[in-house]
Write a protein that holds these residues in place. Structure first.
Motif, short mmCIF file in Angstrom:
data_model
loop_
_atom_site.label_atom_id
_atom_site.label_comp_id
_atom_site.label_asym_id
_atom_site.label_seq_id
_atom_site.Cartn_x
_atom_site.Cartn_y
_atom_site.Cartn_z
N LEU A 133 0.74 -1.11 0.04
CA LEU A 133 -0.15 0.04 -0.08
C LEU A 133 0.67 1.17 0.10
N PRO A 134 1.87 1.34 0.79
CA PRO A 134 2.50 2.54 0.51
C PRO A 134 3.32 2.71 -0.66
N GLU A 135 3.64 1.70 -1.35
CA GLU A 135 4.08 1.88 -2.97
C GLU A 135 3.02 2.38 -3.87
N ALA A 136 1.71 1.72 -3.55
CA ALA A 136 0.50 2.21 -4.39
C ALA A 136 0.35 3.77 -4.11
N ILE A 137 0.43 4.12 -2.97
CA ILE A 137 0.32 5.67 -2.58
C ILE A 137 1.30 6.48 -3.27
N TRP A 138 2.34 5.98 -3.02
CA TRP A 138 3.59 6.79 -3.66
C TRP A 138 3.41 6.91 -5.39
N LEU A 139 2.85 5.83 -5.89
CA LEU A 139 2.67 5.80 -7.44
C LEU A 139 1.49 6.81 -7.71
#
Length: 401
Positions: A77-83
């Protein structure tokens, strides 16, 4: 050395002549050719790019410009938010459940994030955790995707495939779908059924003829069972939810999965870069596009050249297939008693006698995205020129954060 390999080595050497090693590169011509080949294999179904196999924002943006590629399958989820916050995509499916309370709080506080990101679930316990972070009446609706276990269970306790979701049968899928849609504050929008025992297992492992036959037999028997069960499971879930997508497959099963009428989109990532694990597939092998170079630092004996470093080992079941492969110049191999080392890697072969300190050896990594965990930038090779672009790591993003 074959003419193509010799030409590739000369081009990589010229493009990176002013760069110090270790240096990682992606050949854009090969990357684009792989993307086009995967589009053909998807038979018109959209391809969701698996970001864990790429981990370079510029490459994700490049492939998403192609008409057949749409959306991202992220790892966390942190990666998704970053993207999403960096404008890479407004359609991100997380491939694994999240228990990151800080990231869940950020998602549920931002309607834009909640509309762009779909969380993976396989249990109502995942919903309980989200509710404990932010109650349903205090947040936007959370998009969720149900994962179906695709493993093959031919008899009794025998289990062929990875351990992912506990939802195996159509009845189980329909039952949990009914419970999911009854929960306030959530919307069931998708299903995922990733056939890891087919997409992620090469059916032509080098030097293992008996194992190759066993893998092919397993896959021939497992696939018909999966197709029937997946179709029934999708039908059972659609009785309770108006699904936007059903995701399946990967680079290793693209054509087979795309032919399944119950699947609306397929996923791929590794096939863009062509790591060595995909050399073991008969159906289609991507063109190698990602490489890293180490410098020769000593010549301890005839037919041996030693490079500094080199031990960039891939994850998974420990063994020779997880080591990088010395690729250029052609004809080098590891010493059996040393392999790829942390600080030095002796390489053997007649061609080693042609190498001198300062010369480069180009390697291929066993897995696609993990190469980027070793470098802050990759250089994108276009003809004879190299342009640096940051990896996730180079942008300060912790992939497992």
């Amino acid at each position: 050395m074959t003419a193509d390999r010799r030409a590739l080595q000369k081009r990589l050497d010229r493009a990176t002549a002013d760069l110090e090693t270790p240096v990682a590169v992606v050949d854009l011509a090969a990357f684009d050719a792989n993307a086009a080949a995967l589009s053909l294999r998807s038979a018109g179904k959209p391809i969701r790019v698996a970001s864990k196999s790429v981990r370079v924002r510029a490459l994700l943006e490049r492939v998403l410009q192609r008409p057949d590629w749409s959306g991202i399958m992220a790892y966390t989820l942190p990666e998704a938010i970053w993207l999403v916050r960096n404008g890479v995509s407004d359609d991100v499916l997380i491939g694994y459940p999240t228990v990151d309370r800080t990231a869940i709080a950020e998602l549920t506080a931002d309607p834009q994030l909640a509309a762009a990101i779909t969380l993976m679930v396989d249990s109502t316990a995942h919903l309980d955790l989200i509710d404990a972070v932010t109650a349903p009446g205090q947040r936007p609706e959370v998009r969720i995707c149900l994962e179906l276990d695709t493993s093959w269970k031919p008899a009794g306790p025998l289990h062929v495939g990875v351990r992912r979701s506990p939802i195996h049968s159509a009845a189980q899928a329909g039952g949990i779908a009914r419970r999911l849609v009854a929960r306030p504050g959530f919307r069931l929008v998708g299903m995922m059924a990733y056939e890891a025992h087919i997409a992620g297992v090469g059916d032509m492992p080098p030097g293992q003829a008996l194992r190759a036959r066993a893998i092919r037999l397993m896959q021939r028997r497992a696939l018909p069972e999966l197709l029937k069960r997946r179709m029934a499971a999708v039908r059972a879930v659609r009785e309770h939810a108006d699904l936007e997508f059903v995701n399946g497959g990967g680079t290793g099963s693209m054509a087979l999965t795309a032919a399944d009428p119950s699947v609306t989109e397929v996923a791929a990532g590794s096939g863009l870069l062509g790591p060595t694990l995909f050399d073991a597939y008969r159906a289609w092998r991507p063109t190698p596009a990602a490489f890293f170079a180490m410098s020769v630092v000593r010549r301890p004996a005839p037919r041996i050249a030693t490079v500094l470093g080199g031990g960039w080992i891939a994850s998974g079941q420990t063994g020779p297939t997880r080591q990088p492969t010395p690729w250029l110049p052609e004809g080098l191999s590891f010493k059996a008693d040393e392999g790829a080392g942390e600080v030095q890697t002796p390489l053997v072969g007649a061609v080693a006698d042609e190498l001198r300190p300062g010369d480069r050896v180009w390697f291929r990594h066993a897995k696609a995205g993990e190469l980027c965990e070793h470098v802050n930038e990759v250089h994108l090779i276009d003809g004879d020129t190299a342009a640096p672009t940051p990896t996730y790591r180079g942008e300060g993003y912790a992939f497992l954060g």
